[in-house]
Design a protein around this motif. Structure first.
Motif, PDB file in Angstrom:
ATOM      1  N   ASP A 113      38.084  37.371 130.609  1.00  0.00           N
ATOM      2  CA  ASP A 113      37.759  37.455 129.081  1.00  0.00           C
ATOM      3  C   ASP A 113      37.027  36.433 128.589  1.00  0.00           C
ATOM      4  O   ASP A 113      37.284  35.616 127.688  1.00  0.00           O
ATOM      5  CB  ASP A 113      39.221  37.602 128.485  1.00  0.00           C
ATOM      6  N   ASN A 114      35.688  36.469 128.880  1.00  0.00           N
ATOM      7  CA  ASN A 114      34.567  35.540 128.401  1.00  0.00           C
ATOM      8  C   ASN A 114      33.992  36.004 127.116  1.00  0.00           C
ATOM      9  O   ASN A 114      33.001  35.361 126.595  1.00  0.00           O
ATOM     10  CB  ASN A 114      33.831  35.062 129.344  1.00  0.00           C
ATOM     11  N   ILE A 115      34.183  37.200 126.857  1.00  0.00           N
ATOM     12  CA  ILE A 115      33.370  37.843 125.784  1.00  0.00           C
ATOM     13  C   ILE A 115      33.868  36.886 124.456  1.00  0.00           C
ATOM     14  O   ILE A 115      32.954  36.842 123.547  1.00  0.00           O
ATOM     15  CB  ILE A 115      33.821  39.423 125.359  1.00  0.00           C
ATOM     16  N   LYS A 116      35.031  36.385 124.163  1.00  0.00           N
ATOM     17  CA  LYS A 116      35.104  35.855 122.992  1.00  0.00           C
ATOM     18  C   LYS A 116      34.413  34.646 122.842  1.00  0.00           C
ATOM     19  O   LYS A 116      33.934  34.049 121.782  1.00  0.00           O
ATOM     20  CB  LYS A 116      36.891  35.258 123.198  1.00  0.00           C
ATOM     21  N   GLU A 117      33.947  33.858 124.130  1.00  0.00           N
ATOM     22  CA  GLU A 117      33.200  32.758 123.932  1.00  0.00           C
ATOM     23  C   GLU A 117      31.820  33.088 123.974  1.00  0.00           C
ATOM     24  O   GLU A 117      30.834  32.100 123.964  1.00  0.00           O
ATOM     25  CB  GLU A 117      33.682  31.632 125.000  1.00  0.00           C
ATOM     26  N   ASN A 118      31.428  34.469 124.244  1.00  0.00           N
ATOM     27  CA  ASN A 118      29.985  34.756 124.543  1.00  0.00           C
ATOM     28  C   ASN A 118      29.619  35.851 123.564  1.00  0.00           C
ATOM     29  O   ASN A 118      28.526  36.506 123.986  1.00  0.00           O
ATOM     30  CB  ASN A 118      29.762  35.008 126.012  1.00  0.00           C
ATOM     31  N   VAL A 119      29.959  36.000 122.386  1.00  0.00           N
ATOM     32  CA  VAL A 119      29.702  37.006 121.486  1.00  0.00           C
ATOM     33  C   VAL A 119      28.158  36.954 121.291  1.00  0.00           C
ATOM     34  O   VAL A 119      27.521  37.960 121.184  1.00  0.00           O
ATOM     35  CB  VAL A 119      30.543  36.965 120.300  1.00  0.00           C
ATOM     36  N   ASN A 120      27.752  35.754 120.976  1.00  0.00           N
ATOM     37  CA  ASN A 120      26.192  35.785 120.443  1.00  0.00           C
ATOM     38  C   ASN A 120      25.260  36.351 121.779  1.00  0.00           C
ATOM     39  O   ASN A 120      24.401  37.023 121.653  1.00  0.00           O
ATOM     40  CB  ASN A 120      25.623  34.346 120.389  1.00  0.00           C
ATOM     41  N   GLU A 217      45.413  44.794 107.832  1.00  0.00           N
ATOM     42  CA  GLU A 217      46.115  43.312 107.657  1.00  0.00           C
ATOM     43  C   GLU A 217      46.133  42.652 109.113  1.00  0.00           C
ATOM     44  O   GLU A 217      46.103  41.519 109.296  1.00  0.00           O
ATOM     45  CB  GLU A 217      47.416  43.281 106.791  1.00  0.00           C
ATOM     46  N   LEU A 218      46.631  43.512 109.870  1.00  0.00           N
ATOM     47  CA  LEU A 218      47.095  43.165 111.419  1.00  0.00           C
ATOM     48  C   LEU A 218      45.622  42.906 112.061  1.00  0.00           C
ATOM     49  O   LEU A 218      45.923  41.465 112.630  1.00  0.00           O
ATOM     50  CB  LEU A 218      47.832  44.085 112.073  1.00  0.00           C
ATOM     51  N   THR A 219      44.645  43.303 111.894  1.00  0.00           N
ATOM     52  CA  THR A 219      43.459  42.886 112.427  1.00  0.00           C
ATOM     53  C   THR A 219      42.922  41.635 111.782  1.00  0.00           C
ATOM     54  O   THR A 219      42.490  40.676 112.555  1.00  0.00           O
ATOM     55  CB  THR A 219      42.096  43.894 111.996  1.00  0.00           C
ATOM     56  N   ILE A 220      43.173  41.497 110.640  1.00  0.00           N
ATOM     57  CA  ILE A 220      42.759  40.001 109.921  1.00  0.00           C
ATOM     58  C   ILE A 220      43.528  38.660 110.531  1.00  0.00           C
ATOM     59  O   ILE A 220      43.063  37.926 110.780  1.00  0.00           O
ATOM     60  CB  ILE A 220      42.957  40.076 108.372  1.00  0.00           C
ATOM     61  N   ARG A 221      44.930  39.020 110.859  1.00  0.00           N
ATOM     62  CA  ARG A 221      45.730  38.032 111.419  1.00  0.00           C
ATOM     63  C   ARG A 221      45.334  37.683 112.808  1.00  0.00           C
ATOM     64  O   ARG A 221      45.297  36.786 113.174  1.00  0.00           O
ATOM     65  CB  ARG A 221      47.352  38.516 111.333  1.00  0.00           C
ATOM     66  N   GLY A 228      39.009  32.296 114.167  1.00  0.00           N
ATOM     67  CA  GLY A 228      39.054  31.450 112.992  1.00  0.00           C
ATOM     68  C   GLY A 228      38.798  32.334 111.668  1.00  0.00           C
ATOM     69  O   GLY A 228      38.936  33.590 111.755  1.00  0.00           O
ATOM     70  N   GLU A 229      38.308  31.813 110.611  1.00  0.00           N
ATOM     71  CA  GLU A 229      38.146  32.247 109.334  1.00  0.00           C
ATOM     72  C   GLU A 229      37.230  33.557 109.388  1.00  0.00           C
ATOM     73  O   GLU A 229      35.823  33.207 109.860  1.00  0.00           O
ATOM     74  CB  GLU A 229      37.773  31.178 108.410  1.00  0.00           C
ATOM     75  N   PRO A 230      37.368  34.783 109.147  1.00  0.00           N
ATOM     76  CA  PRO A 230      36.319  35.582 109.147  1.00  0.00           C
ATOM     77  C   PRO A 230      35.366  35.590 107.955  1.00  0.00           C
ATOM     78  O   PRO A 230      35.496  34.831 106.956  1.00  0.00           O
ATOM     79  CB  PRO A 230      37.137  37.082 108.994  1.00  0.00           C
ATOM     80  N   ASP A 231      34.073  36.324 108.204  1.00  0.00           N
ATOM     81  CA  ASP A 231      32.846  35.833 107.347  1.00  0.00           C
ATOM     82  C   ASP A 231      33.325  37.074 106.123  1.00  0.00           C
ATOM     83  O   ASP A 231      33.525  38.145 106.303  1.00  0.00           O
ATOM     84  CB  ASP A 231      31.791  36.554 108.143  1.00  0.00           C
ATOM     85  N   ASP A 232      33.338  36.364 104.878  1.00  0.00           N
ATOM     86  CA  ASP A 232      33.715  37.050 103.884  1.00  0.00           C
ATOM     87  C   ASP A 232      32.910  38.509 103.511  1.00  0.00           C
ATOM     88  O   ASP A 232      33.245  39.476 103.012  1.00  0.00           O
ATOM     89  CB  ASP A 232      33.644  36.365 102.522  1.00  0.00           C
ATOM     90  N   PHE A 233      31.702  38.361 103.767  1.00  0.00           N
ATOM     91  CA  PHE A 233      30.743  39.637 103.551  1.00  0.00           C
ATOM     92  C   PHE A 233      31.127  40.684 104.429  1.00  0.00           C
ATOM     93  O   PHE A 233      31.208  41.773 103.851  1.00  0.00           O
ATOM     94  CB  PHE A 233      29.401  39.337 104.105  1.00  0.00           C
ATOM     95  N   PHE A 234      31.515  40.491 105.706  1.00  0.00           N
ATOM     96  CA  PHE A 234      32.061  41.578 106.518  1.00  0.00           C
ATOM     97  C   PHE A 234      33.401  42.119 106.462  1.00  0.00           C
ATOM     98  O   PHE A 234      33.820  43.047 106.868  1.00  0.00           O
ATOM     99  CB  PHE A 234      31.728  41.313 108.093  1.00  0.00           C
ATOM    100  N   TRP A 235      34.345  40.922 106.028  1.00  0.00           N
ATOM    101  CA  TRP A 235      35.956  41.220 106.213  1.00  0.00           C
ATOM    102  C   TRP A 235      36.476  40.948 104.874  1.00  0.00           C
ATOM    103  O   TRP A 235      37.690  40.698 104.868  1.00  0.00           O
ATOM    104  CB  TRP A 235      36.405  40.431 107.388  1.00  0.00           C
ATOM    105  N   ASN A 236      35.773  41.068 103.723  1.00  0.00           N
ATOM    106  CA  ASN A 236      36.684  40.756 102.586  1.00  0.00           C
ATOM    107  C   ASN A 236      37.611  42.175 102.158  1.00  0.00           C
ATOM    108  O   ASN A 236      37.557  42.927 102.762  1.00  0.00           O
ATOM    109  CB  ASN A 236      35.768  40.844 101.154  1.00  0.00           C
TER     110      ASN A 236
END
Length: 252
Positions: A113-120, A217-221, A228-236
């Motif tokens: 599961d290296n997708i988490k560290e290699n999203v870019n 709400e489960l997704t955000i948790r 970490g903290e989600p981008d407000d533009f995409f996850w408000n």
């Protein structure tokens, strides 16, 4: 990333009582049916009324079996790199060559599961492979190409969360819109899911707004815990996606 698929077959019936020659014949046939390259094979017979243990070494990995004829049981272990379809062909061959036997099959994607560290890096590959996806996403985001690239990364993060959850997850409205665009490239989306997620992530709309809100709400948790903290533009919290999105078939 998915490196291969591992199948565990629990079998009962005539296949547990086959002689050494017949059981190796079936395993070799299954390997060839899957398009695998056989390197070596060997089987040991523990004597009358007792079982056998055999292995077929493959360039793609291996097939092995151990039988307990006194208990009417045989355990097959098949691991192959490459496409899951090839493994399914091997399983089908074994099943059809002992039609009176009963089989229970479990398939596991062998993954790191290296997708988490290699999203870019993964997002760049998706954009290079599907340039039209970036164009469509840019249109959704009013011509902002950098924001579009960020949006594709958010979809990848969301899909990774789905692949690691046994509950339904729902994206924000804007992430859902970008996900829709990705799904339209059906072959590319399917290949992405198989390569990086280990299974196809389905999108299943629902009119149940209360359930969708709980899923969001489960997704955000989960997002907070993993990224970490989600981008407000995409996850408000404005414009929540009113659809069930994610691994719906795995929900308990």
């Amino acid at each position: 990333m998915i490196f291969g698929h591992h199948a565990l077959l629990d079998a009962s019936g005539p296949i547990s009582k086959l002689n050494s020659e017949d059981i190796i014949h079936i395993m070799k046939g299954a390997a060839l049916e899957a398009g695998a390259t056989i390197l070596k094979h060997n089987i040991h017979d523990f004597g009358p009324q007792f079982g056998k243990t055999g292995v077929v070494l493959l360039a793609e990995s291996h097939m092995s079996v151990h039988t307990w004829p006194e208990n009417d049981y045989a355990a097959f272990d098949i691991f192959m790199c490459g496409k899951k379809d090839n493994l399914l062909k091997a399983i089908h061959f074994i099943e059809t060559h002992s039609p009176q036997s009963k089989f229970k099959v479990k398939i596991i994607a062998r993954r790191y599961d290296n997708i988490k560290e290699n999203v870019n890096t993964i997002a760049e590959k998706v954009i290079n492979d599907i340039p039209l996806l970036l164009n469509k996403t840019t249109e959704i985001l009013n011509g902002d190409i950098q924001l579009a690239k960020s949006g594709i990364k958010e979809v990848i993060r969301f899909l990774w969360l789905c692949s690691n959850s046994n509950k339904t997850l729902s994206p924000s409205k804007i992430v859902d819109q970008i996900w829709h665009q990705f799904i339209l490239f059906t072959q590319d989306y399917g290949a992405f899911c198989e390569l990086y997620l280990g299974r196809f992530i389905h999108h299943t709309p629902s009119a149940d707004e209360t359930h969708s809100m709980g899923s969001y709400e489960l997704t955000i948790r989960k997002y907070l815990a993993e990224f970490g903290e989600p981008d407000d533009f995409f996850w408000n919290n404005v414009g929540i996606c009113k659809s069930e999105c994610g691994a719906c078939s795995n929900e308990e």
